[in-house]
Motif scaffolding. Structure first.
Motif, PDB file in Angstrom:
ATOM      1  N   ARG A   1      -1.555  -3.562 -10.206  1.00 52.42           N
ATOM      2  CA  ARG A   1      -1.885  -2.388  -9.385  1.00 52.42           C
ATOM      3  C   ARG A   1      -3.287  -1.957  -9.783  1.00 52.42           C
ATOM      4  O   ARG A   1      -3.480  -1.120 -10.637  1.00 52.42           O
TER       5      ARG A   1
ATOM      6  N   ASP B   1       1.633   8.471  -7.247  1.00 50.95           N
ATOM      7  CA  ASP B   1       1.297   7.743  -8.466  1.00 50.95           C
ATOM      8  C   ASP B   1       2.348   6.696  -8.835  1.00 50.95           C
ATOM      9  O   ASP B   1       2.047   5.728  -9.506  1.00 50.95           O
TER      10      ASP B   1
ATOM     11  N   SER C   1      -0.645   7.585   0.143  1.00 47.89           N
ATOM     12  CA  SER C   1      -1.776   8.132  -0.599  1.00 47.89           C
ATOM     13  C   SER C   1      -1.337   9.314  -1.469  1.00 47.89           C
ATOM     14  O   SER C   1      -0.632  10.209  -1.001  1.00 47.89           O
TER      15      SER C   1
ATOM     16  N   LYS D   1       0.511   5.066 -11.701  1.00 46.94           N
ATOM     17  CA  LYS D   1      -0.906   4.745 -11.472  1.00 46.94           C
ATOM     18  C   LYS D   1      -1.085   3.251 -11.743  1.00 46.94           C
ATOM     19  O   LYS D   1      -0.365   2.443 -11.176  1.00 46.94           O
ATOM     20  N   GLU D   2      -2.010   2.861 -12.603  1.00 49.69           N
ATOM     21  CA  GLU D   2      -2.237   1.424 -12.800  1.00 49.69           C
ATOM     22  C   GLU D   2      -1.415   0.844 -13.943  1.00 49.69           C
ATOM     23  O   GLU D   2      -1.456  -0.371 -14.180  1.00 49.69           O
TER      24      GLU D   2
ATOM     25  N   THR E   1      -4.064   2.036  -6.949  1.00 52.80           N
ATOM     26  CA  THR E   1      -3.871   2.181  -5.500  1.00 52.80           C
ATOM     27  C   THR E   1      -2.835   1.176  -5.022  1.00 52.80           C
ATOM     28  O   THR E   1      -1.656   1.319  -5.330  1.00 52.80           O
ATOM     29  N   TYR E   2      -3.290   0.125  -4.335  1.00 55.92           N
ATOM     30  CA  TYR E   2      -2.333  -0.851  -3.815  1.00 55.92           C
ATOM     31  C   TYR E   2      -1.822  -1.739  -4.949  1.00 55.92           C
ATOM     32  O   TYR E   2      -2.412  -1.792  -6.034  1.00 55.92           O
TER      33      TYR E   2
ATOM     34  N   ASP F   1       0.857  -1.176   0.000  1.00 51.09           N
ATOM     35  CA  ASP F   1       0.000   0.000   0.000  1.00 51.09           C
ATOM     36  C   ASP F   1       0.898   1.231   0.000  1.00 51.09           C
ATOM     37  O   ASP F   1       1.570   1.503   1.003  1.00 51.09           O
TER      38      ASP F   1
END
Lengths: 113, 108
Positions: free
Chosen positions: A69, A30, A27, A51-52, A73-74, A24
């Motif tokens: 991902r 990216d 927050s 990001k993803e 996020t995680y 994780d």
């Protein structure tokens, strides 16, 4: 702010089994990176997400390793099937930008017997 | 190609100085320095983005010689809390590639 968290902290599995590591990031970060350190050796880059999206997975050892991902996020790193040489400490790190300092998690120590 | 650090290990008495060197065979865009204590996460110390740039953090400073593709970390008047493994991360691209680290032990 909460730091980078990794689960589990330790995992001991037998050769041929599957293990999934989770990270994780902080927050808002990216950029997410996976690294691995085998005892006494360098901290070796595995892959980089923005990001993803996978930006660079040139360090992934082989197709037994799969990183995802979801939703940016995680992240998870799955090893299937695990081999003895996969043992080591897997670090996750995150950063705001590509030239920004990396914030590392405490790592997951993986032992394959 | 990972950077090469020297020395591999340093043992000091409290108050002594140390220099850790980091060199790369590739052109460098940036140099990161991190310290890891046993069983903990590597912690960021500083990043140098320009050739010739020097930065400081308490009594720890670093220089970056872009032309020589080298960086040095200077620890002045070392404290017990400085003990740990120091890693340099060099970036030909933006992603730091780390070396094997230098183990630093500071004794009272």
């Amino acid at each position: 702010e909460a730091g980078v968290t990794q689960f589990p902290s330790h995992s001991v599995i037998e050769k041929g089994q599957t293990v999934t590591l989770r990270c994780d990031p902080i927050s808002g970060h990216d950029n997410l990176y996976w690294y691995r350190r085998v005892m006494g050796k360098e901290i070796k880059f595995l892959l980089h997400f923005v990001k993803e999206s996978k930006q660079d997975e040139s360090g992934m050892p082989n197709n037994r390793f799969l990183a995802e991902r979801t939703g940016g996020t995680y992240s998870t790193l799955k090893v299937q099937p695990a081999e003895l040489e996969d043992s080591g400490v897997y670090f996750c790190a995150s950063s705001l930008g590509v030239s920004s300092p990396l914030h590392f998690g405490n790592g997951t120590r993986l032992t394959v017997t | 190609q990972q950077p090469v650090q020297s020395p591999q290990a340093v043992i000091l008495r409290e108050g002594e100085d140390a220099v850790i060197n980091c060199s790369s065979s590739k052109a460098l865009y940036s140099v990161h320095w991190y310290r890891q204590k046993h069983g903990e996460a590597p912690v960021f110390l500083m990043i140098l983005l320009k050739g010739g740039e020097q930065k400081g953090h308490e009594k720890i400073s670093a220089s970056f010689n872009e032309k020589k593709q080298q960086s040095s970390l200077y620890l002045t008047a070392s404290q017990l809390s400085y003990s740990g493994t120091y890693f340099c991360g060099t970036g030909g691209s933006y992603i730091p590639t780390f070396g094997r680290g230098t183990s630093l032990i500071v004794h009272p």
